[in-house]
Design a protein around this motif. Structure first.
Motif, short mmCIF file in Angstrom:
data_model
loop_
_atom_site.label_atom_id
_atom_site.label_comp_id
_atom_site.label_asym_id
_atom_site.label_seq_id
_atom_site.Cartn_x
_atom_site.Cartn_y
_atom_site.Cartn_z
N LYS A 58 9.84 69.60 39.80
CA LYS A 58 10.02 68.35 39.05
C LYS A 58 9.69 68.58 37.57
O LYS A 58 10.41 68.12 36.68
CB LYS A 58 9.12 67.26 39.65
CG LYS A 58 9.16 65.94 38.91
CD LYS A 58 8.20 64.95 39.56
CE LYS A 58 8.09 63.68 38.75
NZ LYS A 58 7.07 62.77 39.28
N MET A 69 -1.82 65.96 45.89
CA MET A 69 -1.74 65.07 44.74
C MET A 69 -0.39 65.22 44.06
O MET A 69 0.21 66.28 44.06
CB MET A 69 -2.87 65.38 43.76
CG MET A 69 -2.89 64.45 42.59
SD MET A 69 -4.43 64.64 41.69
CE MET A 69 -4.27 63.31 40.57
N ASN A 70 0.05 64.20 43.43
CA ASN A 70 1.31 64.21 42.70
C ASN A 70 1.10 64.62 41.26
O ASN A 70 -0.02 64.74 40.78
CB ASN A 70 1.95 62.82 42.74
CG ASN A 70 2.50 62.50 44.10
OD1 ASN A 70 2.86 63.38 44.86
ND2 ASN A 70 2.55 61.22 44.42
N LEU A 71 2.22 64.77 40.58
CA LEU A 71 2.21 65.06 39.15
C LEU A 71 2.94 63.93 38.45
O LEU A 71 4.11 63.66 38.75
CB LEU A 71 2.89 66.40 38.86
CG LEU A 71 3.00 66.78 37.38
CD1 LEU A 71 1.61 67.01 36.80
CD2 LEU A 71 3.86 68.02 37.23
N ASN A 72 2.27 63.25 37.54
CA ASN A 72 2.90 62.22 36.73
C ASN A 72 3.35 62.85 35.43
O ASN A 72 2.57 63.55 34.78
CB ASN A 72 1.93 61.07 36.45
CG ASN A 72 1.56 60.33 37.72
OD1 ASN A 72 2.40 60.09 38.57
ND2 ASN A 72 0.30 59.98 37.85
N ASP A 74 1.76 72.60 40.96
CA ASP A 74 1.74 73.59 42.02
C ASP A 74 3.15 73.77 42.60
O ASP A 74 4.12 73.28 42.02
CB ASP A 74 0.74 73.19 43.11
CG ASP A 74 1.03 71.82 43.71
OD1 ASP A 74 2.17 71.32 43.62
OD2 ASP A 74 0.10 71.24 44.32
N PHE A 97 4.66 72.38 44.89
CA PHE A 97 5.33 71.14 45.25
C PHE A 97 5.80 70.36 44.03
O PHE A 97 6.83 69.69 44.06
CB PHE A 97 4.42 70.26 46.11
CG PHE A 97 4.05 70.90 47.41
CD1 PHE A 97 4.99 71.03 48.43
CD2 PHE A 97 2.78 71.41 47.61
CE1 PHE A 97 4.66 71.64 49.63
CE2 PHE A 97 2.44 72.02 48.81
CZ PHE A 97 3.38 72.14 49.81
N THR A 98 5.02 70.42 42.93
CA THR A 98 5.33 69.60 41.76
C THR A 98 6.04 70.37 40.65
O THR A 98 6.66 69.75 39.78
CB THR A 98 4.05 68.97 41.19
OG1 THR A 98 3.15 70.01 40.79
CG2 THR A 98 3.39 68.06 42.21
N GLU A 113 -0.17 64.58 34.21
CA GLU A 113 -1.39 64.15 34.87
C GLU A 113 -1.27 64.47 36.36
O GLU A 113 -0.32 64.04 37.01
CB GLU A 113 -1.60 62.65 34.67
CG GLU A 113 -2.94 62.17 35.14
CD GLU A 113 -3.15 60.70 34.81
OE1 GLU A 113 -3.53 59.96 35.74
OE2 GLU A 113 -2.90 60.31 33.67
N GLY A 114 -2.22 65.26 36.86
CA GLY A 114 -2.22 65.62 38.27
C GLY A 114 -2.28 67.12 38.46
O GLY A 114 -2.95 67.82 37.70
N GLU A 115 -1.56 67.60 39.46
CA GLU A 115 -1.57 69.02 39.80
C GLU A 115 -0.20 69.63 39.60
O GLU A 115 0.81 69.03 39.94
CB GLU A 115 -2.01 69.20 41.26
CG GLU A 115 -3.41 68.69 41.52
CD GLU A 115 -3.86 68.89 42.95
OE1 GLU A 115 -3.05 69.32 43.80
OE2 GLU A 115 -5.04 68.60 43.22
#
Length: 110
Positions: free
Chosen positions: A30, A1-4, A24, A26-27, A20-22
């Protein structure tokens, strides 16, 4: 899942970041890229709304620790609000609730 990530600045030294999101491995880069500059303004308040975050790992916690260090270096503040219960528990068991400004009205019943 992405992070907004949505950032609004209703006042000059006040920013609201809504996630909003995860958060982790990966995100988190950002998030760090957008959060740290907000903490670098002297006397600024950065409010991070975590109500839409349903998962966070240690990389995410590390991002918030980096942001906390930045607030100390630049004379700003960061407040975490609207955490889901399971995300709050991560901050609690790692002791971060003792050193970070966290709104205690946690979503999910705590």
């Amino acid at each position: 899942m992405n992070l907004n990530i949505d950032v609004k600045q209703p006042e000059e030294r006040y920013s609201v970041m809504t996630l909003e999101g995860e958060v982790d491995a990966f995100t988190a880069p950002k998030l760090k890229e957008e959060l740290l500059p907000l903490t670098e303004a002297e006397n600024a308040l950065v409010e991070v709304d975590l109500g839409g975050v349903n998962y966070m790992d240690s990389t995410g916690l590390g991002t918030f620790i980096s942001a906390l260090k930045s607030t100390k270096e630049h004379g700003s503040r960061m407040r975490l609000v609207q955490m889901e219960d399971r995300v709050y528990r991560l901050f609690k068991i790692t002791g971060l609730t003792e050193i970070m400004e966290i709104d205690t009205s946690v979503r999910g019943g705590m």
